[in-house]
Motif scaffolding. Structure first.
Motif, PDB file in Angstrom:
ATOM      1  N   ALA A  31       0.991  -1.146   0.150  1.00 36.03           N
ATOM      2  CA  ALA A  31      -0.046  -0.060  -0.082  1.00 36.03           C
ATOM      3  C   ALA A  31       0.792   1.288  -0.042  1.00 36.03           C
ATOM      4  N   ALA A  32       2.097   1.148   0.489  1.00 32.35           N
ATOM      5  CA  ALA A  32       3.104   2.398   0.370  1.00 32.35           C
ATOM      6  C   ALA A  32       3.184   2.713  -0.994  1.00 32.35           C
ATOM      7  N   LEU A  33       2.834   1.977  -1.804  1.00 33.29           N
ATOM      8  CA  LEU A  33       3.194   2.456  -3.472  1.00 33.29           C
ATOM      9  C   LEU A  33       2.137   3.456  -3.762  1.00 33.29           C
ATOM     10  N   LEU A  34       1.096   3.659  -2.911  1.00 35.50           N
ATOM     11  CA  LEU A  34       0.261   4.671  -3.150  1.00 35.50           C
ATOM     12  C   LEU A  34       0.307   6.062  -2.553  1.00 35.50           C
ATOM     13  N   VAL A  35       1.548   5.828  -1.838  1.00 38.92           N
ATOM     14  CA  VAL A  35       1.623   7.162  -0.992  1.00 38.92           C
ATOM     15  C   VAL A  35       2.868   8.038  -1.555  1.00 38.92           C
ATOM     16  N   ASP A  36       2.616   9.287  -1.771  1.00 37.00           N
ATOM     17  CA  ASP A  36       3.686  10.431  -1.923  1.00 37.00           C
ATOM     18  C   ASP A  36       4.518  10.754  -0.698  1.00 37.00           C
ATOM     19  N   GLY A  37       5.697  10.252  -0.504  1.00 36.32           N
ATOM     20  CA  GLY A  37       6.234  10.494   0.608  1.00 36.32           C
ATOM     21  C   GLY A  37       6.478   9.285   1.412  1.00 36.32           C
ATOM     22  N   VAL A  38       7.260   9.689   2.606  1.00 36.69           N
ATOM     23  CA  VAL A  38       7.743   8.459   3.409  1.00 36.69           C
ATOM     24  C   VAL A  38       6.648   8.010   4.557  1.00 36.69           C
ATOM     25  N   CYS A  39       6.599   6.687   4.322  1.00 38.58           N
ATOM     26  CA  CYS A  39       5.805   5.683   5.420  1.00 38.58           C
ATOM     27  C   CYS A  39       6.542   5.444   6.484  1.00 38.58           C
ATOM     28  N   ARG A  40       6.310   5.877   7.831  1.00 38.16           N
ATOM     29  CA  ARG A  40       7.038   5.092   8.798  1.00 38.16           C
ATOM     30  C   ARG A  40       6.369   4.102   9.420  1.00 38.16           C
ATOM     31  N   ILE A  41       6.646   2.833   9.319  1.00 34.09           N
ATOM     32  CA  ILE A  41       5.698   1.806   9.529  1.00 34.09           C
ATOM     33  C   ILE A  41       6.315   1.258  10.772  1.00 34.09           C
ATOM     34  N   GLU A  42       5.466   1.200  12.169  1.00 31.70           N
ATOM     35  CA  GLU A  42       6.119   0.392  13.386  1.00 31.70           C
ATOM     36  C   GLU A  42       5.381  -0.968  13.444  1.00 31.70           C
ATOM     37  N   ASN A  43       6.053  -1.746  14.530  1.00 32.24           N
ATOM     38  CA  ASN A  43       5.511  -3.024  14.754  1.00 32.24           C
ATOM     39  C   ASN A  43       5.578  -3.893  13.418  1.00 32.24           C
ATOM     40  N   VAL A  44       6.468  -3.913  12.740  1.00 35.73           N
ATOM     41  CA  VAL A  44       6.488  -4.622  11.467  1.00 35.73           C
ATOM     42  C   VAL A  44       7.343  -6.068  12.017  1.00 35.73           C
ATOM     43  N   PRO A  45       6.576  -7.081  11.587  1.00 35.43           N
ATOM     44  CA  PRO A  45       7.160  -8.416  11.915  1.00 35.43           C
ATOM     45  C   PRO A  45       8.538  -8.605  11.287  1.00 35.43           C
ATOM     46  N   LEU A  74       9.602   3.479   4.841  1.00 33.68           N
ATOM     47  CA  LEU A  74       9.494   3.003   3.352  1.00 33.68           C
ATOM     48  C   LEU A  74       9.019   4.154   2.432  1.00 33.68           C
ATOM     49  N   ASP A  75       9.983   4.382   1.377  1.00 31.41           N
ATOM     50  CA  ASP A  75       9.444   5.607   0.426  1.00 31.41           C
ATOM     51  C   ASP A  75       9.382   4.930  -0.874  1.00 31.41           C
ATOM     52  N   CYS A  76       8.064   4.997  -1.268  1.00 30.96           N
ATOM     53  CA  CYS A  76       8.089   4.347  -2.803  1.00 30.96           C
ATOM     54  C   CYS A  76       8.057   5.546  -3.989  1.00 30.96           C
ATOM     55  N   THR A  77       8.275   6.725  -3.389  1.00 26.51           N
ATOM     56  CA  THR A  77       7.948   8.117  -4.494  1.00 26.51           C
ATOM     57  C   THR A  77       8.895   7.613  -5.712  1.00 26.51           C
ATOM     58  N   SER A  78       9.999   7.015  -5.586  1.00 29.94           N
ATOM     59  CA  SER A  78      10.852   6.997  -6.867  1.00 29.94           C
ATOM     60  C   SER A  78      10.550   5.802  -7.626  1.00 29.94           C
ATOM     61  N   VAL A  79       9.807   4.753  -6.996  1.00 36.17           N
ATOM     62  CA  VAL A  79       9.320   3.767  -8.070  1.00 36.17           C
ATOM     63  C   VAL A  79       8.571   4.095  -9.236  1.00 36.17           C
ATOM     64  N   SER A  80       9.247   3.884 -10.432  1.00 33.82           N
ATOM     65  CA  SER A  80       8.669   4.296 -11.783  1.00 33.82           C
ATOM     66  C   SER A  80       8.379   3.386 -12.495  1.00 33.82           C
ATOM     67  N   THR A  81       8.304   1.930 -12.220  1.00 31.36           N
ATOM     68  CA  THR A  81       7.858   0.990 -13.046  1.00 31.36           C
ATOM     69  C   THR A  81       6.450   0.324 -12.591  1.00 31.36           C
ATOM     70  N   HIS A  82       5.814  -0.265 -13.549  1.00 34.52           N
ATOM     71  CA  HIS A  82       4.463  -0.884 -13.462  1.00 34.52           C
ATOM     72  C   HIS A  82       4.681  -2.363 -13.533  1.00 34.52           C
ATOM     73  N   ALA A  83       6.047  -2.683 -13.683  1.00 33.54           N
ATOM     74  CA  ALA A  83       6.284  -4.245 -13.831  1.00 33.54           C
ATOM     75  C   ALA A  83       6.916  -4.702 -12.885  1.00 33.54           C
ATOM     76  N   ALA A  84       6.590  -5.817 -12.332  1.00 31.33           N
ATOM     77  CA  ALA A  84       7.145  -6.733 -11.229  1.00 31.33           C
ATOM     78  C   ALA A  84       7.263  -8.002 -11.651  1.00 31.33           C
ATOM     79  N   GLY A 226       2.458  10.937   3.072  1.00 38.85           N
ATOM     80  CA  GLY A 226       3.097  10.063   3.968  1.00 38.85           C
ATOM     81  C   GLY A 226       2.786  10.375   5.542  1.00 38.85           C
ATOM     82  N   GLY A 227       3.429   9.341   6.596  1.00 32.26           N
ATOM     83  CA  GLY A 227       2.833   9.351   7.922  1.00 32.26           C
ATOM     84  C   GLY A 227       3.414   8.369   8.716  1.00 32.26           C
ATOM     85  N   THR A 228       3.009   8.204   9.723  1.00 32.95           N
ATOM     86  CA  THR A 228       3.569   7.166  10.795  1.00 32.95           C
ATOM     87  C   THR A 228       2.222   6.094  10.982  1.00 32.95           C
ATOM     88  N   TYR A 229       2.576   4.826  11.138  1.00 31.01           N
ATOM     89  CA  TYR A 229       1.501   3.944  11.366  1.00 31.01           C
ATOM     90  C   TYR A 229       1.972   2.731  12.062  1.00 31.01           C
TER      91      TYR A 229
END
Ligand code: EPZ
Length: 435
Positions: A31-45, A74-84, A226-229
């Motif tokens: 979901a961070a791919l949808l965000v413009d900016g930095v996602c600070r994600i806590e409690n990541v296993p 996690l900052d996905c701002t610079s992802v520029s490809t739709h291919a994975a 962006g934000g913290t979650y």
């Protein structure tokens, strides 16, 4: 490859802290791919499914900073490809959340599809495809690559799911967050991780209402910031430690949990004669008794008894007085582990989607193989309850979804060690079995 050696018969005692929820993390990270900016994600296993997903996003150009203690930026701002379409995608089932996320961001997605699953039956994606199509995407699957295209982006739509699907609900929520107009999902899944994803997206600026009920409305927004979650605690990891505490006749405080999410599990354990008490807002204490009472269990979508706890409760019921039944109501077949338990002296007969379990006086240690994540966790519980030594191979499946399971169990007094064995190619989780 590693294997676990367990000397059983030691009651677990003490306290254990539950990590962030795997099935929420594997939705929130894409979901961070949808965000413009930095996602600070806590409690990541700290589990291998999460590191695999981070690896995929990095390969696509995302920036990741590990701040320690389960927090990442996690900052996905610079992802520029739709291919994975690279190989790592085939190793994790949840990589298909990139379809919804990339469609939302680029109006197009090319995704290498995950392989078959390991707990039997098929894992179709027709409901995902139905939703994307209603929103204006054309889907084509050829040679293991799914291509989703749109004519200038997605639009809101009404989507009614024919089956309650966690994955399809998440994928359509992702796709709809920045789509043009309103999307209505009916017969949506209601699992805690669905609500967690909605909360994450709403924190970042989305407008999603009704998550946790079977009707979800998503009002498309232009962009997310962006934000913290902080990710919720893992319901199934908690349930697994509850079962281990009960099975060994120990007393364990399970910390960092949401007791409400555990009601479906606590209720069944209480029916079996296990004491489960809340001890504060975010912890419970589980205490096993002498013998369990037999019960009947049917797995169902939340708030029903979770399919991801089915192998663990079946293992406990091997030690109940009388005959119990466990019916799998979500997957076509999830009983592969039964043959492993039989090697320990369990008496289980499977007919169709139901396991008929005759309680035995005890289990005996044996060499076993884990075939998937939760089946593997069930074998660990069986080993902890059994007399003698149990060796479990295939533990990479377990480590896809349980953070430091060996360390956590050892801290509760379990006699379990992980040893490096000779290389065993058959153990490599080349296909998506865990998620
Ligand atoms: C999620 O898988 C979980 N994975 C699974 O966790 C869990 O077992 C499952 O939900 C059910 O709770 C993640 O969250 C990453 P579904 P998912 O779509 O989304 C049928 C674990 O051990 N179906 O809810 O793949 C399907 O065949 C695991 O942590 C369709 O028919 O499951 C199944 O019978 C493994 N068409 C049922 O719906 C579709 O398009 C539920 O599947 C999609 C699903």
């Amino acid at each position: 490859m590693s294997k676990y050696i367990i000397r059983g018969g030691v009651p677990l005692n003490g306290s254990v802290t539950i990590s962030g929820a795997k099935n929420a993390a594997v939705a929130i990270i894409p979901a961070a791919l949808l965000v413009d900016g930095v996602c600070r994600i806590e409690n990541v296993p700290d589990i291998s499914d999460v590191s695999m997903l981070f690896g995929i996003l990095r390969q696509m150009g995302a920036r990741l900073r590990d701040l320690g203690g389960g927090t990442v930026e996690l900052d996905c701002t610079s992802v520029s490809t739709h291919a994975a379409t690279f190989d790592a995608m085939r190793r994790i089932r949840a990589s298909y959340y990139l379809i919804g996320a990339l469609l939302a961001r680029f109006g197009r997605a090319d995704i290498a599809m995950p392989g078959g699953c390991n707990f039997g039956g098929v894992r179709p994606i027709d409901q995902h495809v139905k939703g994307f199509t209603a929103m204006g995407a054309s889907i084509d699957i050829k040679n293991g690559v799914l291509t989703a295209t749109t004519d200038g982006g997605l639009h809101g739509a009404s989507v009614f799911f024919d089956v309650v699907s966690v994955g399809a609900t998440i994928n359509i929520m992702l796709a709809a967050t920045t789509a043009d107009g309103v999307t209505l999902i009916e017969n949506a899944a209601r699992e805690p991780h669905i609500v967690d994803l909605a909360n994450f997206l709403n924190y970042m600026g989305a407008d999603i209402r009704g998550a946790g009920t079977n009707v979800i409305r998503i009002y498309g927004v232009k962009s997310l910031h962006g934000g913290t979650y902080s990710i919720i605690p893992d319901q199934i990891e908690a349930g697994t430690y509850m079962a281990a505490a009960a099975g060994t006749g120990g007393r364990v405080e399970i910390k960092n949990v949401t007791p409400k999410h555990l009601e479906c599990i606590s209720g069944k354990l209480r029916e079996m004669g296990v004491s489960v008490e809340e001890s504060g807002v975010a912890s419970i204490v589980v205490e096993g008794g002498e013998r369990f009472r037999k019960i009947d269990v049917t797995t169902m979508p939340y708030p029903g008894f979770p399919t991801d706890m089915q192998p663990q409760i079946s293992t406990l019921l091997c030690l109940a007085d009388g005959t119990s039944t466990v019916t799998e109501g979500v997957w076509d077949n999830r009983f592969k582990y039964v043959d492993e338990l039989a090697k320990m002296g369990a008496s289980i007969r499977v007919t169709g989607r139901t396991a008929i379990i005759e309680g035995v006086s005890g289990l005996t240690g044996a060499p076993l193989r884990a075939h998937d994540l939760r089946a593997g966790a069930a074998l660990v519980i069986a080993g902890l309850c059994a007399r003698g030594t149990t060796e479990i191979e295939g533990v990479s499946y377990i480590e896809r979804g349980y953070e430091d399971i060996v360390g956590k169990l050892r801290s509760l007094g379990a006699d379990i060690t992980s040893i490096d064995d000779t290389f065993d190619a058959s153990e490599a989780p080349a296909e998506a079995s865990a998620v």
